[in-house]
Design a protein around this motif. Sequence first.
Motif, mmCIF file in Angstrom:
data_model
loop_
_atom_site.group_PDB
_atom_site.id
_atom_site.type_symbol
_atom_site.label_atom_id
_atom_site.label_comp_id
_atom_site.label_asym_id
_atom_site.label_seq_id
_atom_site.Cartn_x
_atom_site.Cartn_y
_atom_site.Cartn_z
ATOM 1 N N GLU A 1 0.848 -1.189 0.000
ATOM 2 C CA GLU A 1 0.000 0.000 0.000
ATOM 3 C C GLU A 1 0.883 1.239 0.000
ATOM 4 O O GLU A 1 1.881 1.284 0.718
ATOM 5 C CB GLU A 1 -0.894 0.038 1.237
ATOM 6 C CG GLU A 1 -1.910 -1.072 1.303
ATOM 7 C CD GLU A 1 -2.761 -0.960 2.550
ATOM 8 O OE1 GLU A 1 -3.909 -0.505 2.421
ATOM 9 O OE2 GLU A 1 -2.258 -1.301 3.632
ATOM 10 N N LYS B 1 1.008 5.150 0.959
ATOM 11 C CA LYS B 1 0.300 6.110 1.805
ATOM 12 C C LYS B 1 1.077 7.414 1.811
ATOM 13 O O LYS B 1 2.298 7.415 1.790
ATOM 14 C CB LYS B 1 0.166 5.578 3.233
ATOM 15 C CG LYS B 1 -0.653 4.300 3.324
ATOM 16 C CD LYS B 1 -0.739 3.794 4.746
ATOM 17 C CE LYS B 1 -1.523 2.495 4.814
ATOM 18 N NZ LYS B 1 -1.585 1.973 6.197
ATOM 19 N N ARG C 1 4.991 6.880 1.380
ATOM 20 C CA ARG C 1 5.597 5.706 2.013
ATOM 21 C C ARG C 1 4.920 4.447 1.499
ATOM 22 O O ARG C 1 3.737 4.447 1.205
ATOM 23 C CB ARG C 1 5.468 5.794 3.529
ATOM 24 C CG ARG C 1 6.295 6.937 4.063
ATOM 25 C CD ARG C 1 6.251 7.047 5.530
ATOM 26 N NE ARG C 1 7.169 8.120 5.934
ATOM 27 C CZ ARG C 1 7.399 8.443 7.163
ATOM 28 N NH1 ARG C 1 6.812 7.796 8.143
ATOM 29 N NH2 ARG C 1 8.234 9.416 7.440
ATOM 30 N N TRP C 2 5.704 3.394 1.425
ATOM 31 C CA TRP C 2 5.236 2.102 0.939
ATOM 32 C C TRP C 2 5.132 1.167 2.142
ATOM 33 O O TRP C 2 6.135 0.882 2.792
ATOM 34 C CB TRP C 2 6.226 1.542 -0.076
ATOM 35 C CG TRP C 2 6.413 2.446 -1.258
ATOM 36 C CD1 TRP C 2 7.033 3.665 -1.274
ATOM 37 C CD2 TRP C 2 5.968 2.231 -2.577
ATOM 38 N NE1 TRP C 2 7.001 4.197 -2.524
ATOM 39 C CE2 TRP C 2 6.354 3.338 -3.357
ATOM 40 C CE3 TRP C 2 5.281 1.191 -3.199
ATOM 41 C CZ2 TRP C 2 6.075 3.434 -4.705
ATOM 42 C CZ3 TRP C 2 5.010 1.291 -4.549
ATOM 43 C CH2 TRP C 2 5.397 2.401 -5.284
ATOM 44 N N HIS C 3 3.929 0.709 2.432
ATOM 45 C CA HIS C 3 3.668 -0.170 3.573
ATOM 46 C C HIS C 3 3.511 -1.595 3.048
ATOM 47 O O HIS C 3 2.663 -1.846 2.196
ATOM 48 C CB HIS C 3 2.394 0.268 4.297
ATOM 49 C CG HIS C 3 2.513 1.623 4.916
ATOM 50 N ND1 HIS C 3 2.528 1.807 6.274
ATOM 51 C CD2 HIS C 3 2.641 2.863 4.371
ATOM 52 C CE1 HIS C 3 2.650 3.097 6.535
ATOM 53 N NE2 HIS C 3 2.722 3.751 5.396
ATOM 54 N N SER D 1 3.096 -5.758 4.072
ATOM 55 C CA SER D 1 2.831 -6.792 5.069
ATOM 56 C C SER D 1 2.831 -8.137 4.351
ATOM 57 O O SER D 1 2.349 -8.256 3.227
ATOM 58 C CB SER D 1 1.514 -6.539 5.808
ATOM 59 O OG SER D 1 0.459 -6.351 4.905
ATOM 60 N N GLU E 1 4.403 -5.003 9.918
ATOM 61 C CA GLU E 1 4.415 -4.174 8.721
ATOM 62 C C GLU E 1 5.802 -3.576 8.545
ATOM 63 O O GLU E 1 6.444 -3.184 9.509
ATOM 64 C CB GLU E 1 3.374 -3.060 8.880
ATOM 65 C CG GLU E 1 3.302 -2.103 7.734
ATOM 66 C CD GLU E 1 2.231 -1.049 7.937
ATOM 67 O OE1 GLU E 1 1.272 -1.053 7.168
ATOM 68 O OE2 GLU E 1 2.372 -0.222 8.859
ATOM 69 N N VAL F 1 7.809 -0.528 6.478
ATOM 70 C CA VAL F 1 7.516 0.735 5.809
ATOM 71 C C VAL F 1 8.799 1.234 5.152
ATOM 72 O O VAL F 1 9.850 1.312 5.795
ATOM 73 C CB VAL F 1 6.965 1.793 6.797
ATOM 74 C CG1 VAL F 1 6.670 3.099 6.073
ATOM 75 C CG2 VAL F 1 5.715 1.269 7.501
ATOM 76 N N GLN G 1 10.543 4.239 2.423
ATOM 77 C CA GLN G 1 10.400 5.549 1.803
ATOM 78 C C GLN G 1 11.453 5.651 0.706
ATOM 79 O O GLN G 1 12.612 5.281 0.914
ATOM 80 C CB GLN G 1 10.580 6.666 2.822
ATOM 81 C CG GLN G 1 10.265 8.030 2.247
ATOM 82 C CD GLN G 1 10.027 9.063 3.342
ATOM 83 O OE1 GLN G 1 10.313 8.845 4.508
ATOM 84 N NE2 GLN G 1 9.488 10.192 2.956
ATOM 85 N N THR H 1 9.870 0.362 12.319
ATOM 86 C CA THR H 1 8.588 -0.183 12.772
ATOM 87 C C THR H 1 8.950 -1.284 13.765
ATOM 88 O O THR H 1 10.100 -1.748 13.778
ATOM 89 C CB THR H 1 7.757 -0.801 11.616
ATOM 90 O OG1 THR H 1 8.454 -1.935 11.092
ATOM 91 C CG2 THR H 1 7.472 0.210 10.513
#
Length: 134
Positions: free
Chosen positions: A49, A51, A58-60, A62, A72, A74, A76, A93
């Motif tokens: 995802e 966001k 940012r790219w999340h 999971s 998760e 994260v 950048q 995280t």
Amino acid sequence: EESAAIVVPAAAAPQMQAEQQLDRFKRATRKHVQDFREGIYELLGWKVEMKGEGGSLRWHLSSRYTSDAGSELVFQLRPAESGRPPAFDLLRTPWAEQLQDDRQAAAFLEAYSSTPGFLAAITSGLVAQRSGLA
């Protein structure tokens, strides 16, 4: 019984047609993006995802192989600079902190600057744990 017809002024017709086309485009795009996300998840094992906006995008990620809802990662994107290509930075995280102990996975980021290698090492470890091989 008579049905009441809605009379649309001739000047409004092109605008209504454009709005309908835009609405169809939005629905088709949403469906395409959803299909793409599902394909990435099934092929690579990662839910991805994006966001935020602009420089704070940012790219999340999971993994499908972890049972922890809060697991998760994260990333950048760091822009290209003085001859260096753009690269992803892993942000802090709880799961990223925990993965620092995985020297093999961490080496892919630290020694090789390889995000795909890092994610592959994590995926391999999670699959092995699930299968009872680790």
